[in-house]
Design an enzyme around this catalytic site. Structure first.
Site, PDB file in Angstrom:
ATOM      1  N   SER A   1      71.546  30.187  29.547  1.00  0.00           N
ATOM      2  CA  SER A   1      72.398  30.118  30.736  1.00  0.00           C
ATOM      3  C   SER A   1      73.860  30.410  30.370  1.00  0.00           C
ATOM      4  CB  SER A   1      72.229  28.747  31.410  1.00  0.00           C
ATOM      5  OG  SER A   1      72.789  28.742  32.696  1.00  0.00           O
TER       6      SER A   1
ATOM      7  N   ASP B   1      64.875  32.159  39.617  1.00  0.00           N
ATOM      8  CA  ASP B   1      66.179  31.816  39.052  1.00  0.00           C
ATOM      9  C   ASP B   1      67.227  32.738  39.661  1.00  0.00           C
ATOM     10  OD1 ASP B   1      68.429  31.314  37.484  1.00  0.00           O
ATOM     11  OD2 ASP B   1      67.432  31.653  35.567  1.00  0.00           O
TER      12      ASP B   1
ATOM     13  N   HIS C   1      64.891  28.196  36.395  1.00  0.00           N
ATOM     14  CA  HIS C   1      66.003  28.086  35.464  1.00  0.00           C
ATOM     15  C   HIS C   1      65.916  26.768  34.687  1.00  0.00           C
ATOM     16  CE1 HIS C   1      70.081  29.227  34.156  1.00  0.00           C
ATOM     17  NE2 HIS C   1      70.330  27.928  34.126  1.00  0.00           N
TER      18      HIS C   1
END
Length: 314
Positions: free
Chosen positions: A155, A250, A280
């Site tokens: 991320s 996501d 995610h």
């Protein structure tokens, strides 16, 4: 594809718990209340774990060094945790870092870079770069082969890994062997199909990403900087080989895959995998989501190939 049954159950449990949306919290409250470590599983034993600090551009940077069993020199992965540059810490990714240490037989250096909004862009990127540079320059002191150092993260940490690879190429101070980009943030924009389709209901929301970006950036102009939005870099050639992992449900899916495509077009060796049915954050959850462990194992195999100069291109 349908939402993975394990991910669906997890989301239902979280919805039932009734936690307020992250975008309604202060950074301080978000750090105190958001904790996915229970989903990571039991921490594996590694050869050695050392907490220490290393020099940074604005003071000492805390790191956690995981060493495998045996004698070095080992290859190394410099890892940056996710959390939107605002939350997350060394404990957040403790279990994945241990798994990667054992499965890739490498030293993992997990970096506790400065967080926003107390430290706006480019503080996190500067710390991330300083940590990678330190590992290359001081490798022998931690049983690391300086010629086999990779960067990776998930991320916002994937964003930092991609940015460090760009900075290392641009500054020409050291070379990296690989970049491991797990559902990375690559662009300060919310205009993709995946942002539209997955704006709410799949753990990471569009509102949360707006909240993260607004805390990280000083102004909109910073969002156009390639060291914040690597997808906007004019040139992506001469970068290290990469594995880019994305999740179907996501908001960040499309920008991660767009970055992988641009790397390929620039002649960079890239392996890209979309985990269908997945949300995610699943890389943080190998103890709860089977595909989380699959992603950890895929990352470890990719690192081993890169470290032995046998990178496979898909």
């Amino acid at each position: 594809m349908a939402l993975d049954s394990q991910a669906k159950f997890l989301l239902e449990q979280m919805a039932a718990a009734g936690a307020p949306p992250m975008s309604s919290l202060s950074p301080e409250d978000a750090r105190l209340t958001i904790d996915f470590s229970a989903l990571a599983g039991i921490p594996e034993t590694v050869g050695k774990v050392e907490n220490r600090t290393i020099p940074g551009p604005e003071g000492e940077i805390p790191v956690r060094i995981y060493m495998p069993e045996g004698e070095g020199p080992f290859p190394s992965l410099v890892f940056y945790h996710g959390g939107g540059w605002v939350i997350g810490d060394l404990d957040t990714v403790d279990v994945p870092c241990r798994l990667l240490t054992n499965r890739a037989n490498c030293v993992v250096v997990s970096v506790d870079y400065r967080l926003a909004p107390e430290h706006k862009f480019p503080a996190a990127a500067d710390d991330a770069y300083a940590a990678a540079k330190w590992v290359v320059e001081n490798g022998p002191s931690i049983q690391v082969d300086p010629s086999r150092v990779a960067v990776g993260g998930d991320s916002a940490g994937g964003n930092l890994a991609a940015v460090v690879a760009l900075m290392a190429r641009d500054n020409n101070e050291f070379e990296l062997a690989y970049q491991l980009l797990i559902y990375p943030v690559t662009n300060h924009s919310y205009e993709t199909v995946s942002y539209s389709d997955n704006a709410d209901g799949y753990l990471l929301t569009k509102d949360s990403m707006v909240w993260f970006w607004n805390h990280y950036l000083l102004d909109e102009e910073d969002g156009k900087n390639p060291y914040a939005s690597p997808l906007l870099a004019a040139e992506l050639s001469s970068l290290p080989p990469a594995l880019v992992i994305t999740a179907e449900f996501d908001p960040l899916r499309d920008e991660g895959e767009a970055y992988a495509q641009r790397l390929k077009e620039a002649g960079v060796q890239v392996e890209t995998t979309r985990y269908n049915g997945m949300i995610h954050g699943f890389f943080w959850m190998p103890g709860t989501l089977e595909q989380g462990m699959q992603a950890v194992n895929q990352a470890a195999e990719a690192l081993k190939r890169a470290f032995t100069k046998e990178e496979k291109v898909l």
